[in-house]
Design a protein around this motif. Structure first.
Motif, PDB file in Angstrom:
ATOM      1  N   LEU A   6       0.846  -1.198   0.000  1.00 30.43           N
ATOM      2  CA  LEU A   6       0.000   0.000   0.000  1.00 30.43           C
ATOM      3  C   LEU A   6       0.876   1.240   0.000  1.00 30.43           C
ATOM      4  O   LEU A   6       1.709   1.413   0.905  1.00 30.43           O
ATOM      5  CB  LEU A   6      -0.886   0.009   1.251  1.00 30.43           C
ATOM      6  CG  LEU A   6      -1.751  -1.235   1.459  1.00 30.43           C
ATOM      7  CD1 LEU A   6      -2.187  -1.362   2.910  1.00 30.43           C
ATOM      8  CD2 LEU A   6      -2.968  -1.188   0.544  1.00 30.43           C
ATOM      9  N   PHE A   7       0.671   2.101  -1.002  1.00 31.88           N
ATOM     10  CA  PHE A   7       1.436   3.344  -1.106  1.00 31.88           C
ATOM     11  C   PHE A   7       0.585   4.506  -0.600  1.00 31.88           C
ATOM     12  O   PHE A   7      -0.544   4.672  -1.043  1.00 31.88           O
ATOM     13  CB  PHE A   7       1.834   3.608  -2.562  1.00 31.88           C
ATOM     14  CG  PHE A   7       2.826   2.611  -3.103  1.00 31.88           C
ATOM     15  CD1 PHE A   7       2.405   1.373  -3.568  1.00 31.88           C
ATOM     16  CD2 PHE A   7       4.183   2.908  -3.139  1.00 31.88           C
ATOM     17  CE1 PHE A   7       3.324   0.453  -4.065  1.00 31.88           C
ATOM     18  CE2 PHE A   7       5.108   1.994  -3.635  1.00 31.88           C
ATOM     19  CZ  PHE A   7       4.677   0.758  -4.091  1.00 31.88           C
ATOM     20  N   PHE A   8       1.157   5.292   0.311  1.00 32.38           N
ATOM     21  CA  PHE A   8       0.454   6.450   0.865  1.00 32.38           C
ATOM     22  C   PHE A   8       1.203   7.715   0.456  1.00 32.38           C
ATOM     23  O   PHE A   8       2.257   8.024   1.028  1.00 32.38           O
ATOM     24  CB  PHE A   8       0.394   6.361   2.390  1.00 32.38           C
ATOM     25  CG  PHE A   8      -0.449   5.230   2.920  1.00 32.38           C
ATOM     26  CD1 PHE A   8      -1.785   5.427   3.267  1.00 32.38           C
ATOM     27  CD2 PHE A   8       0.086   3.954   3.068  1.00 32.38           C
ATOM     28  CE1 PHE A   8      -2.557   4.384   3.757  1.00 32.38           C
ATOM     29  CE2 PHE A   8      -0.680   2.907   3.558  1.00 32.38           C
ATOM     30  CZ  PHE A   8      -2.010   3.122   3.897  1.00 32.38           C
ATOM     31  N   PRO A   9       0.701   8.462  -0.530  1.00 30.40           N
ATOM     32  CA  PRO A   9       1.418   9.663  -0.970  1.00 30.40           C
ATOM     33  C   PRO A   9       1.119  10.877  -0.096  1.00 30.40           C
ATOM     34  O   PRO A   9       0.048  10.967   0.512  1.00 30.40           O
ATOM     35  CB  PRO A   9       0.881   9.889  -2.387  1.00 30.40           C
ATOM     36  CG  PRO A   9      -0.492   9.291  -2.375  1.00 30.40           C
ATOM     37  CD  PRO A   9      -0.484   8.170  -1.354  1.00 30.40           C
ATOM     38  N   LEU A  10       2.082  11.776  -0.007  1.00 31.85           N
ATOM     39  CA  LEU A  10       1.841  13.078   0.607  1.00 31.85           C
ATOM     40  C   LEU A  10       0.851  13.845  -0.272  1.00 31.85           C
ATOM     41  O   LEU A  10       0.751  13.568  -1.479  1.00 31.85           O
ATOM     42  CB  LEU A  10       3.151  13.881   0.699  1.00 31.85           C
ATOM     43  CG  LEU A  10       4.140  13.478   1.797  1.00 31.85           C
ATOM     44  CD1 LEU A  10       5.478  14.174   1.572  1.00 31.85           C
ATOM     45  CD2 LEU A  10       3.588  13.823   3.180  1.00 31.85           C
TER      46      LEU A  10
END
Lengths: 365, 365
Positions: free
Chosen positions: A19-23
């Motif tokens: 899971l990628f959580f971007p700013l």
């Protein structure tokens, strides 16, 4: 309640979730994980066993003997892998990323849910073990993150807490960080772990038992709220405060360095914190970690443990807080858990909590 | 009941007690301790604090920060000091010697007895900390002692258990050995420690609570006797047996190497063991330690913890046994107590107890 970030979901070569959580303003662009991993065997399923002597569950994860051990920096499994062939994170870059541990202590690899009625002595180690990378920068540390980046980590802890609590068989969610070779950390890339246990851990069981006794004896009062109020009143062990949070050395500290961080309002877990409280928590957490790293010429090894409770399972008396502890007892010496601690759980410390607090207090920026 | 050895008593320069226990036929001849130590200050009195969060007592011994740390071999404080000027043991030689720790976690330095009524949060750390030297030979280890020498150590543990139980303020007596630099041992001379705690330790409290629940649910049956019977019946985790004792890897082992030794007859402590049982215990203890040292190219670091109970204080359900544990998880790797263990008391191990037992079983002489 504040908005939880929405992750970009992908899958690693062996089927594990990532899971990628971007700013805000950034976009996550995972590439395909092309490593020849093959599917995970059912033998990766661990076992939990009940210790009748103590009443505690112990997890036995035999497949973990072969886990990755201090790889060279150019083979770091937590750095970005732009071609999807060189690490656990198939992407050119990332802000915060979470994925299932390749060598999990607890998983759904060979079993789905577990019921643990009294008298059961052994069961599959159902649950979840995730790795959370705090930054794509291999050489940074949590203490060095910007407020915005650290707040994203806190938001991800929060999102994962909610997600793991919804998984079958998960009884307790534990976000933690182990930092430093001195405590056995084998990967130096800044990262933490998130465990979903199929049982209530021994420490949480003890703390809820104490809270129940206290409430029974004090007209329903909350043990932890009382403790926090007494610490604020006494003042001598306070390390830092801000709008919504308080950090102090506990009265009966077990470790040479130990700090507990409480939000001033009783909540059970990260999910219940407001946006402003999450910002306060992020700020005071960074503040305490910065003090830690100013104590000695080298960065302080530490363990960070998030104590979360679930009111839906009779844990109304729990009070979310973070416990930070370090084994470093001087610039050159470490505390070891020897006979008294490991054999009898009886801690002996040679640092006075008030002195520790005074030292940390003057190390503020 | 068998005869306990009678010690030759003397006093160190600062007033601490020292006790020489000779082998049959030998004579102990202490000389005067001529070191300029001066009397112990009252500030050497430690403090115990109650952790309301967990219900555990923690000892705070600030004066211990300055304790002896890895002295050169020619300045070993546990070797004999023929002129009474160079170590803690003023004598030309000794068989087994016991003396009060110079840097005690618990003592009677500034207070006599402690009462700990419910609600008390802090008290003087009244109690006793003794050092026991297993041999005057600096380079040997417990595993290498002759049966006769090891039996003397067991007899001295027994004598000290009885003596410390008679001291004011002592609630529990704990004989233990920490062996190996890997677990922070700062003196390599073969020795152990004996603690007289002013409280019941957390581990003992848990074990007695479990034993009480078990007895209530099983017509008064003993939890530990049941556990031992089931281990003997299952067989797969048995490491060694002899006439009166059984050694096995526990079903829910927490440590990469862990062995529990039980006498086959339920007793509460060493004092209740017969002469023949003490001989059996000595033999199986040496046997297990010898197996430990055959596991890897280097000697195994370990903790040995003697679990003793006192039926005169409502601990009738306790069952004397020895728990041995090691952090070594391979020839080159150690287990560290990180987030799950230190933060939540939730142990994760990567060694299957049955495999550990099979390995130790074939390492017999």
């Amino acid at each position: 309640m504040t908005d939880t970030p929405t992750p970009v979901r992908s899958e690693l070569a062996d089927g594990r979730e990532i899971l990628f959580f971007p700013l805000p303003g950034n976009v996550s662009r995972p590439v395909q994980d092309v490593r020849p991993l093959g599917p995970r065997p059912q033998s990766a399923q661990s076992e939990i066993r009940y210790d009748v002597q103590t009443g505690d569950w112990v997890a036995i994860a035999a497949h973990r003997q072969d886990r990755t051990y201090k790889p060279p920096a150019d083979q770091c499994p937590l750095c970005p892998s732009p071609q999807g062939d060189s690490s656990e994170v198939p992407a050119a870059d990332y802000d915060v990323v979470v994925f299932e541990n390749r060598f999990p202590s607890l998983s759904h690899a060979g079993a789905d849910a577990t019921t643990l009625p009294a008298g059961v002595l052994s069961a599959p180690g159902v649950g979840r073990c995730e790795v959370i990378c705090f930054s794509s920068d291999h050489t940074t540390s949590f203490a060095e993150l910007s407020h915005q980046q650290a707040r994203l980590v806190v938001d991800v802890w929060r999102e994962r807490t909610e997600a793991l609590l919804g998984m079958s068989g998960v009884e307790q969610v534990f976000c933690f960080e182990n930092r430093g070779e001195e405590i056995g950390v084998t990967l130096s890339h800044p990262h933490g772990q998130i465990y979903g246990y199929p049982y209530l851990t021994p420490r949480t069981t003890s703390m809820l038992r104490q809270a129940r006794s206290f409430a029974d004896e004090h007209d329903g009062a909350n043990l932890f709220a009382d403790l926090l109020a007494r610490e604020i009143d006494a003042g001598v062990r306070i390390v830092a405060t801000n709008e919504h949070c308080t950090a102090f050395v506990p009265f009966a500290a077990r470790w040479p360095v130990e700090v507990h961080i409480y939000p001033n309002r009783q909540v059970h877990n990260l999910i219940e914190l407001s946006d402003a409280e999450l910002d306060s928590l992020t700020a005071i957490y960074l503040d305490v970690l910065e003090r830690f790293d100013r104590m000695y010429p080298t960065a302080l090894p530490y363990i960070s443990a998030l104590h979360q409770y679930r009111p839906d399972r009779g844990q109304e008396l729990g009070y979310f807080h973070i416990e930070l502890m370090s084994v470093r007892r001087s610039a050159t010496k470490l505390k070891f858990l020897a006979g008294s601690e490991s054999g009898m759980d009886a801690f002996v410390t040679d640092v006075t909590p008030e002195k520790m607090a005074a030292r940390l207090k003057v190390l503020g920026s």
